[in-house]
Design a protein around this motif. Structure first.
Motif, PDB file in Angstrom:
ATOM      1  N   ALA A 178      26.574  25.947 -36.978  1.00 10.13           N
ATOM      2  CA  ALA A 178      25.846  27.173 -36.667  1.00 10.13           C
ATOM      3  C   ALA A 178      26.327  28.312 -37.563  1.00 10.13           C
ATOM      4  CB  ALA A 178      26.059  27.544 -35.203  1.00 10.13           C
ATOM      5  N   GLY A 212       7.954  30.488 -39.052  1.00  4.97           N
ATOM      6  CA  GLY A 212       7.506  29.586 -37.993  1.00  4.97           C
ATOM      7  C   GLY A 212       6.129  29.951 -37.457  1.00  4.97           C
ATOM      8  N   GLN A 244      18.288  30.703 -41.036  1.00  6.78           N
ATOM      9  CA  GLN A 244      18.230  29.410 -40.352  1.00  6.78           C
ATOM     10  C   GLN A 244      19.378  29.367 -39.352  1.00  6.78           C
ATOM     11  OE1 GLN A 244      18.504  26.539 -43.468  1.00  6.78           O
ATOM     12  NE2 GLN A 244      16.371  26.784 -44.055  1.00  6.78           N
ATOM     13  N   THR A 245      19.233  28.514 -38.344  1.00  7.10           N
ATOM     14  CA  THR A 245      20.265  28.485 -37.297  1.00  7.10           C
ATOM     15  C   THR A 245      21.550  27.818 -37.768  1.00  7.10           C
ATOM     16  OG1 THR A 245      19.312  26.431 -36.503  1.00  7.10           O
ATOM     17  CG2 THR A 245      18.602  28.460 -35.411  1.00  7.10           C
ATOM     18  N   THR A 246      21.443  26.933 -38.777  1.00  6.65           N
ATOM     19  CA  THR A 246      22.624  26.210 -39.232  1.00  6.65           C
ATOM     20  C   THR A 246      22.746  26.288 -40.748  1.00  6.65           C
ATOM     21  OG1 THR A 246      21.371  24.145 -39.409  1.00  6.65           O
ATOM     22  CG2 THR A 246      22.528  24.537 -37.352  1.00  6.65           C
ATOM     23  N   GLY A 272      18.727  32.578 -27.406  1.00 10.63           N
ATOM     24  CA  GLY A 272      18.812  31.493 -26.434  1.00 10.63           C
ATOM     25  C   GLY A 272      18.218  30.176 -26.881  1.00 10.63           C
ATOM     26  N   PHE A 273      17.642  30.131 -28.093  1.00  8.84           N
ATOM     27  CA  PHE A 273      16.985  28.894 -28.526  1.00  8.84           C
ATOM     28  C   PHE A 273      17.529  28.361 -29.844  1.00  8.84           C
ATOM     29  CE2 PHE A 273      14.183  31.233 -25.748  1.00  8.84           C
ATOM     30  CZ  PHE A 273      13.870  30.280 -24.804  1.00  8.84           C
ATOM     31  N   GLN A 274      18.694  28.866 -30.251  1.00 12.24           N
ATOM     32  CA  GLN A 274      19.246  28.403 -31.533  1.00 12.24           C
ATOM     33  C   GLN A 274      19.621  26.929 -31.484  1.00 12.24           C
ATOM     34  OE1 GLN A 274      21.658  31.276 -34.000  1.00 12.24           O
ATOM     35  NE2 GLN A 274      21.952  32.206 -32.018  1.00 12.24           N
ATOM     36  N   GLN A 275      20.021  26.442 -30.299  1.00 18.45           N
ATOM     37  CA  GLN A 275      20.378  25.022 -30.224  1.00 18.45           C
ATOM     38  C   GLN A 275      19.155  24.129 -30.425  1.00 18.45           C
ATOM     39  OE1 GLN A 275      20.971  23.140 -26.304  1.00 18.45           O
ATOM     40  NE2 GLN A 275      21.316  25.215 -25.554  1.00 18.45           N
ATOM     41  N   HIS A 276      17.964  24.721 -30.358  1.00 11.50           N
ATOM     42  CA  HIS A 276      16.741  23.966 -30.631  1.00 11.50           C
ATOM     43  C   HIS A 276      16.242  24.235 -32.041  1.00 11.50           C
ATOM     44  CE1 HIS A 276      16.833  23.162 -26.387  1.00 11.50           C
ATOM     45  NE2 HIS A 276      16.807  24.451 -26.115  1.00 11.50           N
ATOM     46  N   GLY A 277      17.046  24.932 -32.824  1.00  8.13           N
ATOM     47  CA  GLY A 277      16.687  25.202 -34.218  1.00  8.13           C
ATOM     48  C   GLY A 277      15.780  26.400 -34.397  1.00  8.13           C
ATOM     49  N   VAL A 278      15.554  27.156 -33.314  1.00  6.46           N
ATOM     50  CA  VAL A 278      14.649  28.298 -33.402  1.00  6.46           C
ATOM     51  C   VAL A 278      15.417  29.542 -33.841  1.00  6.46           C
ATOM     52  CG1 VAL A 278      13.029  29.772 -32.146  1.00  6.46           C
ATOM     53  CG2 VAL A 278      13.180  27.334 -31.614  1.00  6.46           C
ATOM     54  N   VAL A 292      16.515  33.423 -34.729  1.00  5.14           N
ATOM     55  CA  VAL A 292      16.580  34.542 -33.790  1.00  5.14           C
ATOM     56  C   VAL A 292      15.558  35.641 -34.130  1.00  5.14           C
ATOM     57  CG1 VAL A 292      18.091  36.340 -32.838  1.00  5.14           C
ATOM     58  CG2 VAL A 292      18.995  34.053 -33.284  1.00  5.14           C
TER      59      VAL A 292
END
Lengths: 251, 331
Positions: free
Chosen positions: B247, B135, B269-271, B21-27, B29
């Motif tokens: 992504a 992180g 990484q998310t992207t 739920g936080f990949q759009q913030h670069g976090v 999984v």
């Protein structure tokens, strides 16, 4: 930010068996960003059964889903032998895209980020200036006069990919990346500018540093910046930097 | 209630099913690399399958059981023992207070999962107990376990379950049955990992496309939870192409310009911006998680529909397993 809207048909393709990608174009453009943002907001406001999350990028939007939940929601209504989760989600999104209004303007939040340029905080400022036959002061004023759009957050938690850098200071990445870049470093890479939220290796040209925290794991959302934000950089002195840093540390 | 780490081992971290739920913030999984094994370990001790357990890698830790504990060990066989005597995997084990749980040589796979009834009593960060090592958030102080760490446990809902035998065998009370894990994780030499075409499959040369599924790829030593770097035939694009970052997902097979594919895994990484030749199907990610550096795998193409069918079948099997364990434990 006002441009005529040229709406190209969006293309939906699978990213494995648990995600799909809606592609709106193939270049970095404001109207593509607008379609992505509109689509993302609409899905989040009215999520389909099985929706997990979506991630916007420059030209596309990736949607993650739980195939089991997608199928369970359909099977409640009709009993079929095999239901393809990809096809179910695709058709939901397809009709969403057809009925969407992209004519309305987006609301952008503006976020100001204080930056201490040059010196120990921006070891590549002199290089960037020399590269363009400018003085370091000119580089600072061009960088801090700009308005930047956060197209996406990625690479590291809270890392914004910012578009809108002036060609006058666009500079290629370092030939050899640094093994560790301090958190808060403001960098330039080609036509992009951005801020490193946590300490990572990286190859961007570092021109300054912000004392503001961009990644806040105890908060929701954990990223200071979101895709769609307008970012402005505000030059501050070393003393102001230290003062702000002390305040941030108390948070 | 707690477990103390008396020897750290190579890499042991707390993982659940990931920080979604936080990949759009670069976090990123994170989460268990072999999610089937973690889910089954949880079911065996009466936990919700999403509960966090320990992911133990290659050389396991030594753990002092400081209070009576119902545990289950699944995944790769790292020869677990209690007080120096071997104990079985894939079934519930009741270890009385004072027992020492340790791991030995790695017999199959490379990642074991340990679930404890009630789970670990640690705070969630962004809705998950998973350790995000780079992180430095989540899990136990955001890092891998170290000697002298004391892991607090939550009180389980039920006390000592009735299905365990009354006889202490090698320091544990256990059940007469165990889970047939071969439906979920199997350990073979040069396993075949099923993929569907990646978004940029068509950009690769015909030769690279066919090499990809005909030749073995060796998992290099530079592999970790973030991704497996693979050595094999060099995969090349028809023409050089710069892609914009977008992504990526777990199982994405990216090919950087050096031609050696990288499979992105739990801590990706998310992207990413490299072309993706393939995407490992979700059902085969646990299989991949058990491949050691130095071992080889083959890739084989299947259709998206086949991948979806396999996913749904495995979930159905897991549901049946859940029911079977419930029945066995209420007898």
């Amino acid at each position: 930010m006002n441009q005529t809207i040229t709406k190209a048909p969006a293309v939906i393709s699978p990213l494995g068996d648990s995600a799909l990608v809606i592609t709106f174009g193939d270049s970095i453009q404001y109207d593509i960003h607008k379609q992505i943002k509109t689509c993302k907001d609409s899905i989040e406001l009215n999520p389909f059964p099985g929706f997990i999350e979506c991630v916007p990028a420059f030209t596309n939007l990736t949607i993650f889903y739980n195939p089991l939940e997608v199928v369970a929601a359909v099977k409640k209504k009709e009993k079929k032998e095999f239901v393809s989760p990809f096809e179910v989600v695709s058709s939901i999104l397809q009709s969403k895209l057809e009925n969407e209004q992209t004519e309305k303007e987006l609301d952008h939040r503006t976020v100001s980020i204080p930056v201490c340029y040059g010196g120990e905080y921006g070891p590549d400022l002199e290089y960037v200036a020399r590269h363009h036959n400018l003085t370091p002061e000119e580089v600072i004023s061009i960088h801090s006069e700009g308005e930047y759009l956060a197209y996406m957050i990625g690479f590291a938690p809270g890392f914004p990919f910012l578009g809108g850098l002036s060609e006058k200071i666009a500079t290629p990445r370092r030939s050899s990346p640094r093994t560790s870049i301090p958190a808060g470093s403001v960098g330039i890479a080609g036509m992009q500018t951005g801020v490193y939220p946590i300490s990572t290796p990286g190859g961007w040209q570092l021109i300054g540093q912000t004392p503001i925290k961009l990644f806040l794991p105890e908060q929701n959302p954990p990223s200071l910046l979101q895709a769609g934000d307008i970012v402005k950089f505000e030059p501050i002195s070393k003393e102001e930097y230290q003062e702000l840093q002390a305040k941030e540390g108390e948070k | 209630m707690s477990i103390r780490v008396s020897k750290a081992g190579l890499l042991t971290s707390i993982q659940d099913l990931g920080r979604k739920g936080f990949q759009q913030h670069g976090v990123i999984v994170s989460g268990a690399m072999d999610s089937y094994s973690l889910r089954i370990a949880n079911l065996l001790v009466g936990n919700d399958e999403k509960e966090a357990g320990l992911e133990v890698t290659l050389m396991g830790p030594t753990l002092e059981i400081e209070s009576d504990c119902l545990v289950a060990i699944t995944g790769g066989d790292l020869t677990p023992s209690v007080n120096g005597k071997p104990v079985p995997m894939w079934k519930p084990l009741f270890i009385p207070k004072g027992g020492t749980l340790s791991f030995g040589p790695c017999r199959t796979g490379c990642r074991s999962y340990l679930s404890v009834a009630g789970g670990f009593s640690i705070n969630e960060v962004l809705n998950s107990k998973s350790t995000y090592l780079r992180g430095e958030i989540g899990g136990y102080k955001g890092r891998a376990l170290q000697t002298d760490d004391v892991l607090p446990l939550s009180v389980p809902a039920a006390s000592k379950p009735a299905f365990l035998s009354n006889e202490l065998i090698n320091g544990v009370y256990t059940s007469s049955w165990s889970v047939n894990y071969k439906e979920f994780v199997h350990f073979t030499k040069k396993p075949s990992v099923r993929v569907i075409n990646g978004g940029q499959f068509d950009l690769f040369t015909a030769e690279s496309q066919s090499h990809f599924t005909q030749e073995p790829f060796k998992v290099s030593n530079q592999s970790d939870r973030m991704g497996y770097r693979m050595d094999g035939p060099s995969l090349q694009l028809q023409e050089k192409k710069e892609l914009l970052s977008e992504a990526v997902s777990q199982g994405s097979v990216q090919v950087p310009p050096d031609g050696n594919p990288i499979i992105l895994l739990a801590d990706r990484q998310t992207t990413g911006g490299y072309p993706k030749i393939a995407q490992v199907i979700t059902a085969d990610l646990p299989l991949l998680a058990q491949v050691k550096p130095g071992e080889s795998i083959y890739f084989s193409h299947i259709s998206l529909h086949e991948a979806e069918k396999i996913y749904l079948e495995k979930e159905q099997l897991l549901q049946e397993l859940k029911i079977a364990i419930n029945l066995a434990s209420t007898k």
